[in-house]
Design a protein around this motif. Structure first.
Motif, PDB file in Angstrom:
ATOM      1  N   SER A  97       0.857  -1.186   0.000  1.00  0.00           N
ATOM      2  CA  SER A  97       0.000   0.000   0.000  1.00  0.00           C
ATOM      3  C   SER A  97       0.893   1.236   0.000  1.00  0.00           C
ATOM      4  O   SER A  97       1.888   1.293   0.725  1.00  0.00           O
ATOM      5  CB  SER A  97      -0.901   0.015   1.239  1.00  0.00           C
ATOM      6  N   ARG A 100      -1.317   7.480  -3.226  1.00  0.00           N
ATOM      7  CA  ARG A 100      -1.532   7.764  -4.641  1.00  0.00           C
ATOM      8  C   ARG A 100      -0.855   9.075  -5.060  1.00  0.00           C
ATOM      9  O   ARG A 100      -0.341   9.209  -6.175  1.00  0.00           O
ATOM     10  CB  ARG A 100      -3.036   7.863  -4.911  1.00  0.00           C
ATOM     11  N   THR A 101      -0.852  10.058  -4.157  1.00  0.00           N
ATOM     12  CA  THR A 101      -0.362  11.397  -4.486  1.00  0.00           C
ATOM     13  C   THR A 101       1.060  11.373  -5.026  1.00  0.00           C
ATOM     14  O   THR A 101       1.417  12.162  -5.890  1.00  0.00           O
ATOM     15  CB  THR A 101      -0.428  12.291  -3.238  1.00  0.00           C
ATOM     16  N   SER A 103       2.659   8.571  -6.329  1.00  0.00           N
ATOM     17  CA  SER A 103       2.912   7.365  -7.107  1.00  0.00           C
ATOM     18  C   SER A 103       3.695   7.646  -8.382  1.00  0.00           C
ATOM     19  O   SER A 103       4.408   6.780  -8.887  1.00  0.00           O
ATOM     20  CB  SER A 103       1.585   6.677  -7.449  1.00  0.00           C
ATOM     21  N   GLY A 108       7.063   5.781  -6.752  1.00  0.00           N
ATOM     22  CA  GLY A 108       6.579   4.845  -7.755  1.00  0.00           C
ATOM     23  C   GLY A 108       7.696   4.308  -8.627  1.00  0.00           C
ATOM     24  O   GLY A 108       7.728   3.118  -8.959  1.00  0.00           O
ATOM     25  N   LEU A 126      -1.135  -1.128  -4.416  1.00  0.00           N
ATOM     26  CA  LEU A 126      -2.375  -0.365  -4.279  1.00  0.00           C
ATOM     27  C   LEU A 126      -2.013   1.057  -3.885  1.00  0.00           C
ATOM     28  O   LEU A 126      -1.520   1.304  -2.795  1.00  0.00           O
ATOM     29  CB  LEU A 126      -3.285  -0.987  -3.212  1.00  0.00           C
ATOM     30  N   PHE A 127      -2.266   2.002  -4.801  1.00  0.00           N
ATOM     31  CA  PHE A 127      -1.994   3.409  -4.532  1.00  0.00           C
ATOM     32  C   PHE A 127      -3.300   4.110  -4.211  1.00  0.00           C
ATOM     33  O   PHE A 127      -4.171   4.263  -5.078  1.00  0.00           O
ATOM     34  CB  PHE A 127      -1.346   4.069  -5.755  1.00  0.00           C
ATOM     35  N   GLU A 128      -3.453   4.545  -2.977  1.00  0.00           N
ATOM     36  CA  GLU A 128      -4.593   5.368  -2.589  1.00  0.00           C
ATOM     37  C   GLU A 128      -4.257   6.106  -1.305  1.00  0.00           C
ATOM     38  O   GLU A 128      -3.461   5.643  -0.497  1.00  0.00           O
ATOM     39  CB  GLU A 128      -5.877   4.549  -2.446  1.00  0.00           C
ATOM     40  N   ASP A 129      -4.881   7.276  -1.144  1.00  0.00           N
ATOM     41  CA  ASP A 129      -4.525   8.161  -0.035  1.00  0.00           C
ATOM     42  C   ASP A 129      -5.366   7.884   1.196  1.00  0.00           C
ATOM     43  O   ASP A 129      -6.214   8.671   1.590  1.00  0.00           O
ATOM     44  CB  ASP A 129      -4.663   9.625  -0.469  1.00  0.00           C
TER      45      ASP A 129
END
Length: 296
Positions: A97, A100-101, A103, A108, A126-129
């Motif tokens: 994990s 996202r910001t 990535s 990334g 999984l990219f999410e904030d």
């Protein structure tokens, strides 16, 4: 082995929220999963789950058993990975994990370089904030940008993380150079609408941490767009240094109030405590630490 299989069935049912979902996720039939959980309850002599037509819920002893079982299975999997990997290159699925910001930046890129360097490791990124529940959602490692908080997780600091206040030269020329955080209260500012305090900037001062209410000129929820707004002269912004490092070096943006920057913020790799850390996880964390060495 039967008890171990039943324990895995129990954990899968809890994690997936029911027998049908667990069946789809694991490929085992609902009948087998139900039988395993029922036999485990008979063996222990306690009810672990309460069942409804659509879901299951843990009883008090069920919660205790679930927590201990997850830890035990994690230790066993770690031991198995360690033995299997002895003398071999890291392999297997690694579930990660990350925010996202960032990535598309260095973070990334480092992960893609790892995937190329270790082709036997199957990365599930999984990219999410948001802060994921690593145990419940079965993540091996999470990359978090924050202050280090008390946690049952192990954290390794990869690099410090600067959050700077800056503005275009014409903004400073028009409104003056702020000498203290309070000076920003009457200057045009750009707000990060994802921030916890949407109408304030936070600073570390000699008296401790404090927030200063600002007059937001525009609110934006993406750091890259906040950078563009600052370059357009729309006001001051408080933003991660990595987002605008090149702009500062080239003089397009000017940092201010540097002595009041937040302290203790860093980029961390966090993972559940395991007695035997899997080779794939250890190698991944070491790889990222090496890539961020210049930031330290």
């Amino acid at each position: 082995m039967d008890t171990l299989s039943r324990m895995r069935s129990f954990v899968d049912v809890v994690r997936e929220g029911g027998y049908s979902a667990a069946s789809r996720a694991t490929g085992r039939s609902k009948a087998i999963l139900s039988k395993d959980v029922r036999e485990l309850e008979d063996f222990l002599g306690v009810r672990l789950l309460t069942r409804t037509t659509r879901s299951v819920a843990l009883t008090e002893p069920g919660q205790l058993y679930f927590d201990e079982t997850v830890a035990l299975l994690g230790q066993m999997e770690g031991l198995q990975d360690r033995i299997r990997a002895h003398g071999k290159e890291p392999s297997g699925v690694l579930r990660v994990s990350a925010p996202r910001t960032y990535s598309a930046g260095k973070l990334g890129q480092a992960m893609l370089e790892f995937a190329k360097a270790y082709p036997k490791v199957d990365l599930d990124l999984l990219f999410e904030d948001r802060f994921v529940d690593m145990v419940a959602e079965r993540f091996d490692v999470a990359i978090r940008i924050s202050e280090l908080a008390d946690s049952s997780l192990i954290a390794r600091k990869l690099a410090p993380f600067r959050i700077v206040v800056c503005a275009a030269p014409e903004v400073i020329e028009a409104h003056g150079m702020p000498e203290s955080p309070d000076d920003l209260a009457h200057m045009p500012c750009i707000v990060d609408s994802n921030a916890r305090f949407k109408h304030a900037y936070t600073f570390d001062t000699d008296e401790g941490r404090r927030s200063v209410r600002i007059e937001n000129r525009i609110a934006i929820n993406a750091p890259n767009v906040i950078r563009l707004a600052a370059l357009e002269g729309l006001g001051f912004c408080q933003i991660p240094f990595l987002t605008l490092k090149e702009d500062i070096e080239q003089g397009r943006l000017v940092p201010v109030l540097e002595k009041y920057e937040l302290r203790g913020v860093g980029i961390y790799a966090v993972y559940p405590e395991r007695r035997h850390m899997p080779s794939k996880l250890r190698t991944f964390v070491d790889f990222l630490a090496d890539r961020f060495a210049d930031e330290r």
